[in-house]
Design an enzyme around this catalytic site. Structure first.
Site, PDB file in Angstrom:
ATOM      1  N   LYS A 233       0.897  -1.129   0.085  1.00 50.66           N
ATOM      2  CA  LYS A 233      -0.164   0.016  -0.112  1.00 50.66           C
ATOM      3  C   LYS A 233       0.827   1.295   0.189  1.00 50.66           C
ATOM      4  O   LYS A 233       0.483   2.300   0.432  1.00 50.66           O
ATOM      5  CB  LYS A 233      -0.927   0.013   1.159  1.00 50.66           C
ATOM      6  CG  LYS A 233      -1.695  -1.296   1.521  1.00 50.66           C
ATOM      7  CD  LYS A 233      -2.246  -1.914   0.209  1.00 50.66           C
ATOM      8  CE  LYS A 233      -3.439  -1.290  -0.654  1.00 50.66           C
ATOM      9  NZ  LYS A 233      -3.870  -1.921  -2.057  1.00 50.66           N
TER      10      LYS A 233
ATOM     11  N   HIS B 138       7.448  -7.447  -1.858  1.00 54.25           N
ATOM     12  CA  HIS B 138       7.141  -6.802  -0.728  1.00 54.25           C
ATOM     13  C   HIS B 138       8.049  -7.409   0.323  1.00 54.25           C
ATOM     14  O   HIS B 138       7.900  -6.974   1.599  1.00 54.25           O
ATOM     15  CB  HIS B 138       5.451  -6.968  -0.372  1.00 54.25           C
ATOM     16  CG  HIS B 138       4.639  -6.337  -1.217  1.00 54.25           C
ATOM     17  ND1 HIS B 138       4.734  -4.815  -1.501  1.00 54.25           N
ATOM     18  CD2 HIS B 138       3.453  -6.704  -1.745  1.00 54.25           C
ATOM     19  CE1 HIS B 138       3.761  -4.698  -2.323  1.00 54.25           C
ATOM     20  NE2 HIS B 138       2.928  -5.659  -2.100  1.00 54.25           N
TER      21      HIS B 138
ATOM     22  N   ARG C 114       6.158   5.249   2.122  1.00 57.10           N
ATOM     23  CA  ARG C 114       4.986   6.203   2.253  1.00 57.10           C
ATOM     24  C   ARG C 114       4.697   6.305   3.588  1.00 57.10           C
ATOM     25  O   ARG C 114       4.852   5.414   4.482  1.00 57.10           O
ATOM     26  CB  ARG C 114       3.541   5.655   1.562  1.00 57.10           C
ATOM     27  CG  ARG C 114       2.330   6.443   1.515  1.00 57.10           C
ATOM     28  CD  ARG C 114       1.169   5.692   0.772  1.00 57.10           C
ATOM     29  NE  ARG C 114       0.146   6.327   0.711  1.00 57.10           N
ATOM     30  CZ  ARG C 114      -1.002   6.036   0.175  1.00 57.10           C
ATOM     31  NH1 ARG C 114      -1.201   4.714  -0.310  1.00 57.10           N
ATOM     32  NH2 ARG C 114      -2.069   7.027  -0.139  1.00 57.10           N
TER      33      ARG C 114
ATOM     34  N   SER D  86      -4.961   3.164   3.753  1.00 56.33           N
ATOM     35  CA  SER D  86      -5.174   2.520   2.262  1.00 56.33           C
ATOM     36  C   SER D  86      -5.441   0.985   2.627  1.00 56.33           C
ATOM     37  O   SER D  86      -6.350   0.232   2.106  1.00 56.33           O
ATOM     38  CB  SER D  86      -3.750   2.657   1.609  1.00 56.33           C
ATOM     39  OG  SER D  86      -3.972   2.031   0.282  1.00 56.33           O
TER      40      SER D  86
ATOM     41  N   SER E  37       1.441   8.178 -16.020  1.00 58.71           N
ATOM     42  CA  SER E  37       1.353   7.450 -14.652  1.00 58.71           C
ATOM     43  C   SER E  37       0.583   8.231 -13.547  1.00 58.71           C
ATOM     44  O   SER E  37       0.641   8.166 -12.390  1.00 58.71           O
ATOM     45  CB  SER E  37       2.789   7.183 -14.200  1.00 58.71           C
ATOM     46  OG  SER E  37       3.644   8.564 -14.185  1.00 58.71           O
TER      47      SER E  37
ATOM     48  N   MET F 135      -4.401   5.972 -14.627  1.00 57.14           N
ATOM     49  CA  MET F 135      -4.313   4.731 -14.151  1.00 57.14           C
ATOM     50  C   MET F 135      -5.676   4.343 -13.535  1.00 57.14           C
ATOM     51  O   MET F 135      -6.073   3.094 -13.848  1.00 57.14           O
ATOM     52  CB  MET F 135      -3.343   4.635 -13.042  1.00 57.14           C
ATOM     53  CG  MET F 135      -1.801   4.723 -13.706  1.00 57.14           C
ATOM     54  SD  MET F 135      -0.525   4.557 -12.320  1.00 57.14           S
ATOM     55  CE  MET F 135      -0.818   2.842 -11.715  1.00 57.14           C
TER      56      MET F 135
ATOM     57  N   LYS G  56      -7.979   6.752  -3.570  1.00 61.31           N
ATOM     58  CA  LYS G  56      -8.082   8.293  -3.547  1.00 61.31           C
ATOM     59  C   LYS G  56      -6.580   8.634  -4.232  1.00 61.31           C
ATOM     60  O   LYS G  56      -6.637   9.878  -4.705  1.00 61.31           O
ATOM     61  CB  LYS G  56      -8.063   8.641  -2.225  1.00 61.31           C
ATOM     62  CG  LYS G  56      -9.543   8.881  -1.672  1.00 61.31           C
ATOM     63  CD  LYS G  56      -9.545   9.578  -0.517  1.00 61.31           C
ATOM     64  CE  LYS G  56     -11.074   9.798   0.057  1.00 61.31           C
ATOM     65  NZ  LYS G  56     -11.033  10.374   1.361  1.00 61.31           N
TER      66      LYS G  56
END
Ligand code: PPS
Length: 287
Positions: free
Chosen positions: A44, A99, A121, A129, A218, A223, A249
């Site tokens: 995420k 990941h 992030r 998220s 992008s 997207m 979002k």
């Protein structure tokens, strides 16, 4: 928030997407090529955004070429079930996603000249998220209250384990020439600048018009509106997007609408404690 899981070297994996064999294979046997590019993230954090950016860069901004395959098979997660067959069919240079935390990453990477782009992030927005993702991804069962997602995240019980350990683990490579990191928030604030820096790291020589195309294709809107990149092609028994969108979002700071004051203070305390030894001030903390 619960899902059928197993733990491997202290990290949580989902039985629906991994087995001990696939993770062990990724760690111990996966053969990394010198020209591989790895797109590594904690879930995420902008994984799919970076897949799109890296594919477009590789194709010099040519959207038609980069968009041939749906995004979920364009850059397979090399630790997941079924990915090996896909990866064997890929032409080099390969763009591979993962990941995996640093301590379980492919051993052969560390002897190679391959490169890693690591996107991170603000963990508060990662939690938000993830909270919304638990509503659409069918592996998640039981209660999916925000407080529970927050607590699981803090305790390292989320898929792929602790965000704190993930970031601290990968930041051990921050001064390595094969490693480049960028935040989701930097990309939001200046996508073009981010693309230019990524191109430099990869040694990709794109002209201004080609960079403009990478940026254009992008964007969140592009997207979200495109079935090749918005995950709507995935069967509804895996992801039910009638309950929410994968490309939800695409902003920073949504956490302020989800955290109570008490949750925010609690998280700040945990963050300070867990991250204190890293001595790094990430972009989202500065803005
Ligand atoms: S996953 O499931 O781990 O692979 O998810 P991941 O791709 O890492 O993260 C999903 C979040 O990234 C947002 N996203 C974008 N934001 C801005 N611009 C673009 N182009 C973009 N593409 C994906 C996506 O909307 C998810 O964030 P939230 O906050 O839920 O919207």
């Amino acid at each position: 928030m619960s899902f059928d899981h197993f733990d491997y070297k202290g990290t949580r994996f989902a039985k629906a997407a991994h087995s001990e064999d696939t993770v062990s294979y990724a760690e111990n046997e996966f053969e990394v090529f010198d020209d591989d590019i790895f797109n590594v993230t904690y879930p995420k954090s902008g994984t799919n955004w970076m897949i799109q950016i890296l594919n477009l860069i590789q194709n010099k901004g040519d959207h038609e070429k980069s968009n041939i395959l749906p995004i979920h098979i364009r850059s397979p997660w090399f630790e997941t079930l079924g990915s090996q067959e896909q990866i064997q069919k890929m032409e080099s240079p390969r763009i591979l996603s993962s990941h995996l935390p640093h301590h379980i990453f492919a051993k052969s990477f560390f002897k190679s000249k391959a490169k890693i782009v690591y996107t991170l992030r603000n963990p508060r927005d990662v939690i938000v998220s993830l909270f919304h993702f638990t509503k659409i991804l069918k592996i998640y069962k039981g209660s999916k209250e925000f407080q529970e997602v927050l607590e699981d995240f803090i305790q390292g019980n989320a898929l792929y384990g602790s965000w704190f350990d993930h970031v601290k683990g990968w930041m051990q490579m921050k001064d390595d020439s094969r490693f480049f990191f960028i935040t989701y928030e930097e990309l939001l604030q200046d996508l073009r600048g981010g693309v230019v820096r990524i191109c430099k790291f990869l040694g990709e020589d794109l002209d201004d018009a080609q960079i403009d195309l990478v940026v254009k294709h992008s964007s969140f809107k592009t997207m979200k509106d495109d079935a090749q990149t918005n995950w709507t092609q995935l069967p509804t028994d895996i992801m039910d997007q009638s309950k929410g969108s994968f490309l939800r979002k695409g902003i920073s700071g949504d956490w302020k609408k989800h955290f109570t004051v008490a949750q925010s203070e609690y998280f700040d305390k945990v963050y300070q404690e867990k991250m204190k030894d890293l001595n790094m001030n990430f972009f989202w903390e500065q803005s």
